[in-house]
Scaffold this active site. Sequence first.
Site, mmCIF file in Angstrom:
data_model
loop_
_atom_site.group_PDB
_atom_site.id
_atom_site.type_symbol
_atom_site.label_atom_id
_atom_site.label_comp_id
_atom_site.label_asym_id
_atom_site.label_seq_id
_atom_site.Cartn_x
_atom_site.Cartn_y
_atom_site.Cartn_z
ATOM 1 N N CYS A 1 0.828 -1.202 0.000
ATOM 2 C CA CYS A 1 0.000 0.000 0.000
ATOM 3 C C CYS A 1 0.867 1.260 0.000
ATOM 4 O O CYS A 1 1.426 1.613 -1.026
ATOM 5 C CB CYS A 1 -0.991 -0.048 1.163
ATOM 6 S SG CYS A 1 -2.438 0.959 0.829
ATOM 7 N N HIS B 1 -3.711 -5.025 0.669
ATOM 8 C CA HIS B 1 -3.110 -5.570 1.892
ATOM 9 C C HIS B 1 -3.187 -7.100 1.886
ATOM 10 O O HIS B 1 -4.118 -7.681 2.458
ATOM 11 C CB HIS B 1 -3.829 -5.018 3.124
ATOM 12 C CG HIS B 1 -3.525 -3.576 3.373
ATOM 13 N ND1 HIS B 1 -2.415 -3.164 4.071
ATOM 14 C CD2 HIS B 1 -4.161 -2.452 2.984
ATOM 15 C CE1 HIS B 1 -2.393 -1.840 4.119
ATOM 16 N NE2 HIS B 1 -3.444 -1.384 3.466
ATOM 17 N N GLU C 1 -1.581 -9.182 3.540
ATOM 18 C CA GLU C 1 -1.413 -9.774 4.879
ATOM 19 C C GLU C 1 -2.757 -10.121 5.517
ATOM 20 O O GLU C 1 -2.831 -11.000 6.381
ATOM 21 C CB GLU C 1 -0.597 -8.837 5.786
ATOM 22 C CG GLU C 1 -1.278 -7.553 6.257
ATOM 23 C CD GLU C 1 -1.160 -6.380 5.283
ATOM 24 O OE1 GLU C 1 -0.954 -6.634 4.079
ATOM 25 O OE2 GLU C 1 -1.302 -5.227 5.716
#
Length: 541
Positions: free
Chosen positions: A379, A513, A515
Amino acid sequence: MTRFIFITGGVVSSLGKGLASASLGALLQARGFKVRLRKLDPYINVDPGTMSPYQHGEVYVTDDGAETDLDLGHYERFTGVASRQSDNVTTGRIYSDVIAKERRGDYLGATIQVIPHITDALKSFVTSDITDEDFVLCEIGGTVGDIEGLPFLEAIRQLRNDLGRDNTMYLHLTLVPYIPTAGELKTKPTQHSVKELLSVGIQPDVLLCRSEREIPVAERRKIAQFCNVHEDAVIQALDVPTIYNVPVAYHEEGLDEQVCRHFNIDSKKPDLSAWKNICETVTKPEGEVSIAIVGKYTGLRDAYKSLSEALDHGGIANKVNVGMHWMDSEIFETDDALHHLEGVHGILVPGGFGERGSEGKIAAARFARERKIPYFGICFGMQMAVVEAARNMAGLHKAGSTEFGPCEHPVVGLMTEWMQGGDLQKRESGGNMGGTMRLGAYPCVLEKGSRVSEIYADSKISERHRHRYEVNTGYRDQLEAAGMKFSGMSPDGVLPEIVEIPDHPWFVGVQFHPELKSKPFEPHPLFTSFIAGAVNQSRLV
Ligand code: GLN
């Protein structure tokens, strides 16, 4: 019929209620049940989206674009069940909904009160949007005794009456501290905490007692007697080496057994071999890599919870331990600090907001690019890598992001309109801060033959977003000519999603994102590949 388990916490905060809930969810799932986990947060913010990561840790984003509590990340990682907007609510959201209804006249002139209007809204939140789940686990944020938690306890108290004892269970997490000067474990805080619960009409069914030492039978008996629970339902929860041990440890102490007994369910023993394998891999790694994480909120690990978990998952996939070095990007704003990055096997710049420290992130991206160290920009970390490439590869020395004010070459800028699933989304500069970002899952098409299409082994992906600014496609040609490829785009070709530098061992920036979707059993391919890149790098240095 769906059964509800309400999880409260007492004595102190930070006992790991989120992990305990996630672990119980995983255990019930391993017994073959369909589970759903929810979190009710008593604070007044409408959602955690506007809260400082220092106050509240990371904001976990769901596919449907909700900005939620980080505990939902634990739930999703431990059970694989994707969280939704309808899995997290706050006092602020409940009140704003009730007040909006009152303004519309929906209550037909009634006096609006905490009981029944707020408690009814809470109860309908808990019991709605459920399909065929066997269990809904509902964690109540905060600690029993907090003033703002009272309506939540009242709501779950009433739910036992509404749904029946056979369909509800109260699980209370407490602390049994060890007092070194006395050489004893103390049960009194647990007794007081249960008393507090009893004073609002809730008798816990199971007590999960966090302790740093084994709780002797005599103490357990004492807790059972004073707290009015069955002795077998006083379960010790000792500290464990890794979070992946928690489900196995709780199972060995009989937690899922007690839950089944409470509900009178006969079920098969859970198959925990996958959890045991993960614990084995984590505790016996075959190597180690060191990753520098150059960010802003490096003082509080919870601010990057999903990220550190995803890095660990990348480590599990490569059978290595991932040493994480958290570095405040501001230190890299002077050249002589870059030596701190010397010798690391990978550099990761995570998501972030605001100008402070941004030049340090740009410097870290440059160091990684020039020294051919694996670089992963997430990001904001992608946006800063693009600024760096524009300045130093494409020669646009005054390149920047309009997040920091106007600049000559706005290679990152504010998008005011975009499409989401056929609907036009709009955003104004200077508008509200809450809930105004590009949020949730968006599709992305991967360039054939690119590194990312190999990593994902796919041509179309979907990932979660949380940002206001976008890489400016007006500079695409110049950046591509200089060596930075736009290898992932929104399907309409308008929004850049991924950039990479093919002429580098591992340099990838993503606007989303990843993750948030990584799980211990299913490490995210980008993290698996990044850590593999770091393993290669460790063989060179
Ligand atoms: N501040 C940047 C934006 O809003 C990046 C946000 C992020 O990293 N999540 O676009």
